[in-house]
Design an enzyme around this catalytic site. Structure first.
Site, PDB file in Angstrom:
ATOM      1  N   ARG A 121      17.544  -7.887   3.291  1.00 44.02           N
ATOM      2  CA  ARG A 121      17.558  -6.435   3.507  1.00 44.02           C
ATOM      3  C   ARG A 121      18.770  -6.022   4.347  1.00 44.02           C
ATOM      4  O   ARG A 121      19.400  -5.009   4.082  1.00 44.02           O
ATOM      5  CB  ARG A 121      16.252  -6.006   4.167  1.00 44.02           C
ATOM      6  CG  ARG A 121      15.100  -6.299   3.221  1.00 44.02           C
ATOM      7  CD  ARG A 121      13.754  -6.132   3.845  1.00 44.02           C
ATOM      8  NE  ARG A 121      12.727  -6.710   2.967  1.00 44.02           N
ATOM      9  CZ  ARG A 121      11.439  -6.694   3.219  1.00 44.02           C
ATOM     10  NH1 ARG A 121      10.994  -6.132   4.312  1.00 44.02           N
ATOM     11  NH2 ARG A 121      10.580  -7.236   2.378  1.00 44.02           N
ATOM     12  N   GLU A 264      -5.702 -11.851   4.301  1.00 46.15           N
ATOM     13  CA  GLU A 264      -4.917 -11.047   3.359  1.00 46.15           C
ATOM     14  C   GLU A 264      -4.802 -11.707   1.983  1.00 46.15           C
ATOM     15  O   GLU A 264      -3.849 -12.429   1.708  1.00 46.15           O
ATOM     16  CB  GLU A 264      -3.523 -10.786   3.947  1.00 46.15           C
ATOM     17  CG  GLU A 264      -2.683  -9.874   3.088  1.00 46.15           C
ATOM     18  CD  GLU A 264      -1.370  -9.468   3.750  1.00 46.15           C
ATOM     19  OE1 GLU A 264      -1.398  -9.015   4.907  1.00 46.15           O
ATOM     20  OE2 GLU A 264      -0.323  -9.616   3.131  1.00 46.15           O
ATOM     21  N   LYS A 306      -7.115  -7.283   5.008  1.00 39.86           N
ATOM     22  CA  LYS A 306      -5.868  -6.604   4.632  1.00 39.86           C
ATOM     23  C   LYS A 306      -5.597  -7.057   3.213  1.00 39.86           C
ATOM     24  O   LYS A 306      -5.308  -8.225   2.965  1.00 39.86           O
ATOM     25  CB  LYS A 306      -4.756  -7.047   5.578  1.00 39.86           C
ATOM     26  CG  LYS A 306      -3.446  -6.320   5.402  1.00 39.86           C
ATOM     27  CD  LYS A 306      -2.585  -6.529   6.652  1.00 39.86           C
ATOM     28  CE  LYS A 306      -1.266  -5.835   6.562  1.00 39.86           C
ATOM     29  NZ  LYS A 306      -0.357  -6.465   5.597  1.00 39.86           N
ATOM     30  N   SER A 348       1.201  -2.759   1.121  1.00 36.28           N
ATOM     31  CA  SER A 348       1.833  -1.857   0.152  1.00 36.28           C
ATOM     32  C   SER A 348       2.204  -2.584  -1.134  1.00 36.28           C
ATOM     33  O   SER A 348       2.261  -1.966  -2.198  1.00 36.28           O
ATOM     34  CB  SER A 348       3.083  -1.226   0.764  1.00 36.28           C
ATOM     35  OG  SER A 348       4.117  -2.181   0.869  1.00 36.28           O
ATOM     36  N   GLY A 349       2.496  -3.853  -1.021  1.00 35.81           N
ATOM     37  CA  GLY A 349       2.886  -4.615  -2.205  1.00 35.81           C
ATOM     38  C   GLY A 349       4.174  -4.096  -2.826  1.00 35.81           C
ATOM     39  O   GLY A 349       4.454  -4.351  -3.992  1.00 35.81           O
ATOM     40  N   GLY A 350       4.941  -3.332  -2.036  1.00 31.21           N
ATOM     41  CA  GLY A 350       6.214  -2.830  -2.565  1.00 31.21           C
ATOM     42  C   GLY A 350       6.064  -1.521  -3.339  1.00 31.21           C
ATOM     43  O   GLY A 350       7.009  -1.095  -3.998  1.00 31.21           O
ATOM     44  N   ARG A 381       6.843  -3.160   3.718  1.00 31.44           N
ATOM     45  CA  ARG A 381       7.970  -2.612   2.966  1.00 31.44           C
ATOM     46  C   ARG A 381       7.895  -1.099   2.812  1.00 31.44           C
ATOM     47  O   ARG A 381       8.896  -0.413   2.862  1.00 31.44           O
ATOM     48  CB  ARG A 381       8.012  -3.258   1.578  1.00 31.44           C
ATOM     49  CG  ARG A 381       8.635  -4.611   1.606  1.00 31.44           C
ATOM     50  CD  ARG A 381       8.337  -5.361   0.342  1.00 31.44           C
ATOM     51  NE  ARG A 381       6.969  -5.814   0.273  1.00 31.44           N
ATOM     52  CZ  ARG A 381       6.462  -6.439  -0.781  1.00 31.44           C
ATOM     53  NH1 ARG A 381       7.189  -6.633  -1.839  1.00 31.44           N
ATOM     54  NH2 ARG A 381       5.223  -6.858  -0.768  1.00 31.44           N
TER      55      ARG A 381
HETATM   56  P1  13P Z   1       3.926  -5.063   2.321  1.00 27.04           P
HETATM   57  O1  13P Z   1       5.397  -5.080   2.526  1.00 27.04           O
HETATM   58  O2  13P Z   1       3.517  -5.455   0.944  1.00 27.04           O
HETATM   59  O3  13P Z   1       3.263  -3.810   2.799  1.00 27.04           O
HETATM   60  O4  13P Z   1       3.403  -6.280   3.190  1.00 27.04           O
HETATM   61  C1  13P Z   1       2.735  -6.190   4.317  1.00 27.04           C
HETATM   62  C2  13P Z   1       2.323  -7.551   4.706  1.00 27.04           C
HETATM   63  O5  13P Z   1       1.793  -7.733   5.762  1.00 27.04           O
HETATM   64  C3  13P Z   1       2.533  -8.646   3.770  1.00 27.04           C
HETATM   65  O6  13P Z   1       1.996  -9.823   4.263  1.00 27.04           O
END
Ligand code: 13P
Length: 427
Positions: A121, A264, A306, A348-350, A381
């Site tokens: 990034r 998660e 999460k 968010s998973g992007g 993200r």
């Molecule tokens: P994201 O960027 O998908 O929101 O990820 C958060 C996270 O904690 C991934 O382990």
């Protein structure tokens, strides 16, 4: 195992021969009671235990029965014991942290990208990936004015756990002063199981030691991500079970070390699957997770979920409304999620910031019957989606300014507030 049984037999019994204890253990293993978790006895088990007491000794049947029942109760309690090994103080400590993380109206920020991931990034905006730049970047995030109105917790990379702000205050302490609970990502890297497309997350070995160190450095919770992908063949049952068992073992270890485990399971968005398939896979994965956590004796009240938002695959050729997606998510949680778990923070998973916020907003609207449980964000993200600078560039200064403490991120959050993201997300 046999030694375990022998060590738990009453004193008179342990004085019998090891073979006797072994026989008793074999009977216990074979008994359906081991699976069923009830403390009543079959004749086989009783006989085994009575005979294990030693030939030639007077043995009152009722006393023998009581001793045998005690042993069986002990054995049965090894599964699903719900954290009975934890002290009441430890349980209260874990619950209090969960309660704070699950503060209505607040969410988690995931600032736990490792030095490698963050480097990609930085590269996009021409910033050199040095430890000092990473430190300044984290500081900028944490010092955003008003950030504590929206964040209950922050997930830190192990490196950040030991870094300090400009005043020399370690980041975990600085966050706590702002009312944000610091936690850590204790897992290592994803590993592809040879000969398969399945992956597991590494880091269970020596996890207890690392948890102890992170706790001493100020962490109050930990987060372990187990990614899975939907494809024509997967995720396989083996991959689901391996990953969910690992999550459960991680949770058990964390609680024992005094850290709240955030579990998660992350079904990534890659793929062309439809929403119905996503629901089925999410139900299977989460059901396996909770079963594994219960089996391992995790104290469910001292954990936070999460998870991914249940979504169609990125290349799915069908469009779903946010309401359809919200209903799908609610369906999954209602079907499988134990209400003992204090809160849900969706990763968010992007997804785009707007997309994720709209879905979360719709989800909060359709949830009716899960009472006061907050469903909120746990984004990494997404809340820094201006990383791709598409929108923010027209919004604020030159992207390179982001490295100036307090400036750009302040704008990122202002941007979120302007979009009404927080108004949408927290109902
Ligand atoms: P994201 O960027 O998908 O929101 O990820 C958060 C996270 O904690 C991934 O382990």
């Amino acid at each position: 195992m046999d030694a375990f049984v022998a060590s738990r037999l009453p004193a008179a019994t342990t004085s019998s021969t090891p073979q006797h204890a072994a026989t008793a253990a074999t009977h216990l293993r074979q008994s359906p009671l081991r699976q069923g978790g009830t403390a009543s006895l079959t004749a086989g088990v009783l006989l085994a235990l009575c005979s294990a007491r030693g030939a030639g000794r007077p043995n009152h049947p009722r006393a023998a029965r009581r001793r045998a029942e005690k042993v069986v109760r002990h054995m049965c309690h090894r599964n699903c014991h719900g954290g009975e090994h934890l002290s009441p103080e430890r349980k209260r400590e874990l619950e209090a942290i969960c309660e704070k993380i699950a503060t209505p109206g607040k969410g988690i920020t995931a600032t736990d990208e490792g030095p490698g991931t963050i480097g990609d990034r930085f590269e996009k905006v021409g910033v050199e990936n040095t430890e000092e730049h990473r430190r300044i970047y984290r500081q900028m995030l944490y010092e955003t004015p008003g950030i504590n109105n929206y964040l209950s917790a922050a997930i830190l990379d192990p490196e950040t756990m030991y870094q300090k702000d400009d005043e020399g205050v370690p980041f975990p302490e600085a966050l706590e002063k702002r009312g944000i609970i610091p936690g850590v990502k204790p897992h290592l890297k994803v590993y592809e199981l040879p000969g398969t497309k399945d992956t597991v997350m590494q880091g269970l070995d020596s996890l207890a030691v690392r948890c102890r160190e992170y706790k001493a450095a100020g962490a109050k919770f930990a987060k372990w991500r187990s990614p899975l992908q939907i494809s024509r063949f997967g995720p396989t049952k083996m991959a689901i079970e391996a990953n969910m068992n690992d999550l459960a073992r991680y949770a058990l270890i964390c609680q024992d070390e005094g850290l709240v485990p955030i579990v998660e399971p992350d079904i990534v968005m890659k793929g062309d699957h439809d929403l119905e398939t996503a629901v089925a896979v999410n139900v299977e994965v989460q059901a396996t997770l909770y079963k594994a956590m219960l089996d391992h004796g995790v104290y469910m009240e001292g954990t936070i979920l999460k998870t991914n938002l249940v979504n169609p695959g990125l290349s799915c050729d069908h469009d779903y409304s946010v309401e359809e997606i919200a209903v799908a998510n609610m369906m999954v949680l209602r079907r499988v999620m134990p209400t003992a778990i204090r809160g849900v923070n969706f990763l968010s998973g992007g997804q785009s910031l707007e997309g994720a916020a709209a879905r979360l907003n719709a989800l909060n609207k359709v949830k009716k019957r899960l009472g006061r449980m907050p469903w909120t964000h746990g984004w990494g993200r997404t809340d820094r989606s201006p990383w791709d600078w598409k929108v923010l560039r027209s919004y604020t200064w030159d992207p390179v300014l982001f490295i100036i403490p307090g400036e750009c991120v302040c704008n990122i959050w202002k941007y979120c507030i302007h979009l009404g993201v927080f108004g949408q997300v927290f109902i």
